[in-house]
Design a protein around this motif. Structure first.
Motif, mmCIF file in Angstrom:
data_model
loop_
_atom_site.group_PDB
_atom_site.id
_atom_site.type_symbol
_atom_site.label_atom_id
_atom_site.label_comp_id
_atom_site.label_asym_id
_atom_site.label_seq_id
_atom_site.Cartn_x
_atom_site.Cartn_y
_atom_site.Cartn_z
ATOM 1 N N GLN A 206 0.873 -1.161 0.000
ATOM 2 C CA GLN A 206 0.000 0.000 0.000
ATOM 3 C C GLN A 206 0.923 1.228 0.000
ATOM 4 O OE1 GLN A 206 -2.351 0.712 3.577
ATOM 5 N NE2 GLN A 206 -4.041 1.352 2.265
ATOM 6 N N LEU A 207 0.889 1.992 -1.095
ATOM 7 C CA LEU A 207 1.749 3.161 -1.238
ATOM 8 C C LEU A 207 1.116 4.377 -0.579
ATOM 9 C CD1 LEU A 207 2.698 2.792 -5.020
ATOM 10 C CD2 LEU A 207 3.915 1.871 -3.028
ATOM 11 N N ASP A 208 1.947 5.230 0.019
ATOM 12 C CA ASP A 208 1.423 6.447 0.629
ATOM 13 C C ASP A 208 1.321 7.600 -0.375
ATOM 14 O OD1 ASP A 208 4.097 7.218 0.319
ATOM 15 O OD2 ASP A 208 4.223 8.130 2.303
ATOM 16 N N SER A 209 1.914 7.446 -1.553
ATOM 17 C CA SER A 209 1.813 8.461 -2.609
ATOM 18 C C SER A 209 2.049 7.784 -3.955
ATOM 19 C CB SER A 209 2.826 9.587 -2.386
ATOM 20 O OG SER A 209 4.141 9.097 -2.510
ATOM 21 N N THR B 252 0.039 6.731 -6.120
ATOM 22 C CA THR B 252 -0.802 5.542 -6.281
ATOM 23 C C THR B 252 -1.290 5.344 -7.709
ATOM 24 O OG1 THR B 252 -2.717 6.810 -5.534
ATOM 25 C CG2 THR B 252 -1.560 5.493 -3.881
#
Length: 195
Positions: free
Chosen positions: A114-117, A119
Motif C-alpha cells: 500500500q503506497l502512501d503516494s 498511487t
C-alpha cells in the motif's frame, strides 16, 4: 504514461516467455543477482525464472514466484535482499509487489504494498536493502526515480525522497547486473545500509 505502460507490458510478456516448467532448473547464465547467507551456509540466486537456493547440506532447490512479473532491458532488473530472519524478499521492477520466501519452509507469500503516494503511477523496484538499525526495507524505483521505506510486515511503502540515480548508468559492463548494480550501491549509501 500510457506508452510507458505499454512498453513495460511488452517487456514483461517477453520476460514471461523464458519458461513455465516449475521443475526446470534455471541456467546460471540467467542469473540476475545472488546473495550469500553465511550464517545458514547457503546462497540465493535470483534468476529470470525465479529463485535458486544453493546449500551445502541439501541439493539445489528451485523456488518459483507465483505471478512474478518484471520488465527486461533496457530497464534494470528486479532485486532481492535477505531480511532480518534470513527470508529472501524479491521485488518486481514493474509493480509495487514483493515476494517473500520463508527461510525454513521456503513457502512463498505475495505482498501487494500500500503506497502512501504516487498511487496512480507505475512503481516497481530495481534495488532493495534491509536496514537493521531502522527495522525497515528500503527500495529504489528506477521508473519513478524515488526511494521508498517499506515496513517489516511488507504491507506499506512510504516515499522517502525523489532521487535520480540514473546518471550513474553507463555502458553495460561484464557484471551480472551491469550498471544496474550501481542502483543498489547508491540505495545502500543513501539509506545508510551495510550489505
Amino acid at each position: 504514461m500510457k506508452n510507458g505502460i505499454m512498453a513495460i507490458l511488452a517487456a514483461v510478456s517477453l520476460a514471461a516467455i523464458t519458461g513455465c516448467d516449475s521443475q526446470a532448473e534455471p541456467n546460471a547464465s540467467l542469473m540476475l543477482r545472488y546473495q550469500v547467507d553465511a550464517g545458514r551456509d547457503r546462497s540465493w540466486w535470483l534468476t529470470r525464472d525465479g529463485v535458486l537456493l544453493h546449500s551445502a547440506a541439501q541439493p539445489k532447490k528451485f523456488i518459483p514466484l507465483p505471478g512474478w512479473l518484471w520488465a527486461a532491458d533496457p530497464h534494470c532488473p528486479p532485486d532481492f535482499t535477505l531480511g532480518p530472519n534470513g527470508e529472501a524478499v524479491v521485488t518486481s521492477n514493474v509493480v509495487p509487489t514483493l515476494w517473500r520466501i520463508d527461510p525454513q519452509t521456503l513457502a512463498v507469500t505475495v505482498h501487494e504494498l500500500q503506497l502512501d503516494s504516487d498511487t496512480g503511477r507505475d512503481v516497481g523496484f530495481a534495488a532493495l536493502g534491509y536496514s537493521a538499525e531502522q527495522a525497515a526495507f528500503f527500495a529504489y524505483s528506477e521508473h519513478q526515480r524515488s526511494v521508498w521505506r517499506i515496513d517489516r510486515q511488507l504491507a506499506r511503502a512510504s516515499k522517502v525522497s525523489d532521487v535520480d540515480f540514473s546518471p550513474l548508468r553507463t555502458a553495460r559492463t561484464a557484471s551480472v547486473r551491469g550498471p544496474c548494480t550501481e542502483l543498489g550501491q547508491r540505495l545502500m549509501q543513501f539509506a545508510g545500509i551495510e550489505r
